[in-house]
Design a protein around this motif. Structure first.
Motif, PDB file in Angstrom:
ATOM      1  N   ALA A 123       0.784  -0.979  -0.077  1.00 59.49           N
ATOM      2  CA  ALA A 123       0.016  -0.002  -0.134  1.00 59.49           C
ATOM      3  C   ALA A 123       0.826   1.008  -0.228  1.00 59.49           C
ATOM      4  CB  ALA A 123      -1.021  -0.148   1.272  1.00 59.49           C
ATOM      5  N   THR A 124       1.715   1.182  -0.859  1.00 55.18           N
ATOM      6  CA  THR A 124       2.812   2.319  -0.921  1.00 55.18           C
ATOM      7  C   THR A 124       2.249   3.376  -1.962  1.00 55.18           C
ATOM      8  OG1 THR A 124       3.930   1.211  -2.809  1.00 55.18           O
ATOM      9  CG2 THR A 124       4.608   0.812  -0.687  1.00 55.18           C
ATOM     10  N   ASP A 125       3.265   4.528  -1.793  1.00 57.13           N
ATOM     11  CA  ASP A 125       2.524   5.849  -2.693  1.00 57.13           C
ATOM     12  C   ASP A 125       2.562   5.462  -4.150  1.00 57.13           C
ATOM     13  OD1 ASP A 125       3.078   6.909  -0.078  1.00 57.13           O
ATOM     14  OD2 ASP A 125       4.883   8.078  -0.683  1.00 57.13           O
ATOM     15  N   ASN A 126       1.804   6.375  -4.626  1.00 58.30           N
ATOM     16  CA  ASN A 126       1.421   6.272  -6.087  1.00 58.30           C
ATOM     17  C   ASN A 126       2.547   7.159  -6.920  1.00 58.30           C
ATOM     18  OD1 ASN A 126       0.292   6.035  -8.495  1.00 58.30           O
ATOM     19  ND2 ASN A 126      -1.527   7.359  -8.219  1.00 58.30           N
ATOM     20  N   ARG A 150      -1.522  -4.885  -4.744  1.00 60.19           N
ATOM     21  CA  ARG A 150      -0.993  -3.883  -4.921  1.00 60.19           C
ATOM     22  C   ARG A 150      -2.317  -2.959  -4.740  1.00 60.19           C
ATOM     23  NH1 ARG A 150       1.213   0.524  -4.208  1.00 60.19           N
ATOM     24  NH2 ARG A 150       2.604   1.998  -5.709  1.00 60.19           N
ATOM     25  N   SER A 151      -1.994  -2.033  -3.956  1.00 57.92           N
ATOM     26  CA  SER A 151      -2.902  -0.977  -3.672  1.00 57.92           C
ATOM     27  C   SER A 151      -2.395   0.309  -3.452  1.00 57.92           C
ATOM     28  CB  SER A 151      -3.749  -1.274  -2.034  1.00 57.92           C
ATOM     29  OG  SER A 151      -4.886  -0.215  -1.998  1.00 57.92           O
ATOM     30  N   ARG A 152      -2.953   1.544  -4.453  1.00 59.30           N
ATOM     31  CA  ARG A 152      -2.278   2.638  -4.496  1.00 59.30           C
ATOM     32  C   ARG A 152      -3.343   3.479  -4.488  1.00 59.30           C
ATOM     33  NH1 ARG A 152      -1.471   0.050  -9.273  1.00 59.30           N
ATOM     34  NH2 ARG A 152       0.762  -0.346  -9.583  1.00 59.30           N
ATOM     35  N   PRO A 153      -3.024   4.618  -3.735  1.00 55.47           N
ATOM     36  CA  PRO A 153      -3.689   5.893  -3.633  1.00 55.47           C
ATOM     37  C   PRO A 153      -4.088   6.321  -5.137  1.00 55.47           C
ATOM     38  CG  PRO A 153      -2.044   6.532  -2.780  1.00 55.47           C
ATOM     39  CD  PRO A 153      -1.902   4.857  -3.070  1.00 55.47           C
ATOM     40  N   ARG A 154      -5.328   6.877  -5.171  1.00 58.12           N
ATOM     41  CA  ARG A 154      -5.485   7.969  -6.586  1.00 58.12           C
ATOM     42  C   ARG A 154      -4.350   9.243  -6.420  1.00 58.12           C
ATOM     43  NH1 ARG A 154     -10.864   6.108  -5.644  1.00 58.12           N
ATOM     44  NH2 ARG A 154     -11.314   7.802  -4.305  1.00 58.12           N
ATOM     45  N   ALA A 155      -4.520   9.664  -5.170  1.00 53.50           N
ATOM     46  CA  ALA A 155      -3.627  10.819  -5.111  1.00 53.50           C
ATOM     47  C   ALA A 155      -2.123  10.341  -4.791  1.00 53.50           C
ATOM     48  CB  ALA A 155      -3.907  11.474  -3.643  1.00 53.50           C
ATOM     49  N   ASN A 156      -1.341  11.025  -4.438  1.00 50.98           N
ATOM     50  CA  ASN A 156       0.318  10.546  -4.250  1.00 50.98           C
ATOM     51  C   ASN A 156       0.395   9.637  -3.054  1.00 50.98           C
ATOM     52  OD1 ASN A 156       3.125  10.920  -4.835  1.00 50.98           O
ATOM     53  ND2 ASN A 156       3.352  11.819  -2.957  1.00 50.98           N
ATOM     54  N   ASP A 157      -0.309  10.083  -1.955  1.00 54.97           N
ATOM     55  CA  ASP A 157      -0.018   9.061  -0.832  1.00 54.97           C
ATOM     56  C   ASP A 157      -1.428   8.971  -0.234  1.00 54.97           C
ATOM     57  OD1 ASP A 157      -0.558  11.142   0.991  1.00 54.97           O
ATOM     58  OD2 ASP A 157       1.604  11.776   0.999  1.00 54.97           O
ATOM     59  N   TRP A 158      -1.423   7.953   1.044  1.00 54.08           N
ATOM     60  CA  TRP A 158      -2.790   7.630   1.515  1.00 54.08           C
ATOM     61  C   TRP A 158      -3.288   8.760   2.376  1.00 54.08           C
ATOM     62  CZ3 TRP A 158      -5.295   4.275  -0.468  1.00 54.08           C
ATOM     63  CH2 TRP A 158      -4.908   3.191  -1.081  1.00 54.08           C
ATOM     64  N   ASN A 159      -2.454   9.752   2.949  1.00 48.56           N
ATOM     65  CA  ASN A 159      -2.922  10.617   3.576  1.00 48.56           C
ATOM     66  C   ASN A 159      -3.445  11.815   2.808  1.00 48.56           C
ATOM     67  OD1 ASN A 159      -1.993  13.884   5.191  1.00 48.56           O
ATOM     68  ND2 ASN A 159      -3.272  12.098   6.429  1.00 48.56           N
ATOM     69  N   GLU A 160      -3.047  12.224   1.719  1.00 52.82           N
ATOM     70  CA  GLU A 160      -3.639  13.080   0.507  1.00 52.82           C
ATOM     71  C   GLU A 160      -5.060  12.423   0.051  1.00 52.82           C
ATOM     72  OE1 GLU A 160      -1.240  13.824  -2.842  1.00 52.82           O
ATOM     73  OE2 GLU A 160       0.440  14.551  -1.507  1.00 52.82           O
TER      74      GLU A 160
END
Length: 178
Positions: A123-126, A150-160
């Motif tokens: 679940a690392t950064d995009n 593999r899980s990625r956020p739509r934004a750059n990272d999960w906090n965003e």
């Protein structure tokens, strides 16, 4: 909770587990533990800076039970807590962070987790670095013969990603969670 939009319940869970402390000048300190659950270092995040405690070693920050069948590996404690908030109610998942680094001890810990789990999730950064980390995690899952995702956020990272969800009206229940 205000700047990073983390639900109070997630922060309280991490504090109760001894994994989170408030540091100087509004900073967050996230404990990194080794495989014996001994604190070996502190991931530091301030309003305008980030780092790791001088003299500390990187293990893993963790939120949730390490005996959970699913482990999500993130790059930062903020992202681990953000993903936990996004996936609220998912259940038996441990959220861990490498603290933005990849030490031999970190890899050994992730390998040990993979051997005892049903799923290892990168679940690392995009971004490019997130893909490099995901490739390392995929190789560990393969070596351990465990399931990989593999899980990625739509934004750059999960906090965003969390901030974007909290700011949308249809996600109002998320901001009240915890």
């Amino acid at each position: 909770t205000e700047t990073r939009m983390l639900p109070a319940g997630i922060v309280e869970e991490a504090i109760s587990a001894g994994a989170l402390r408030e540091g100087p000048r509004g900073s967050l300190w996230a404990a990194h533990v080794d495989q014996n659950e001994i604190v070996v270092g502190w991931e530091e995040r301030g309003p305008a800076w980030r780092g790791f405690a001088t003299g500390g070693a990187k293990g893993l920050f963790r939120l949730g039970r390490l005996d959970a069948p699913r482990v999500c590996v993130t790059e930062a404690a903020i992202d681990a807590m953000s993903l936990a908030a996004i996936e609220a109610g998912r259940g038996a998942t441990a959220y861990v962070s490498t603290g933005g680094g990849w030490s031999p001890a970190t890899e050994e810990f992730i390998r040990a987790l993979a051997l005892r789990r049903s799923y290892l999730v990168a679940a690392t950064d995009n971004n490019r670095q997130g893909e490099v980390y995901a490739d390392r995690i995929r190789a560990i899952a393969h070596d351990a013969s465990t399931n990989y995702a593999r899980s990625r956020p739509r934004a750059n990272d999960w906090n965003e990603e969390l901030k974007a969800l909290v700011c949308r009206p249809e996600s109002a229940s998320l901001s009240a969670a915890g």
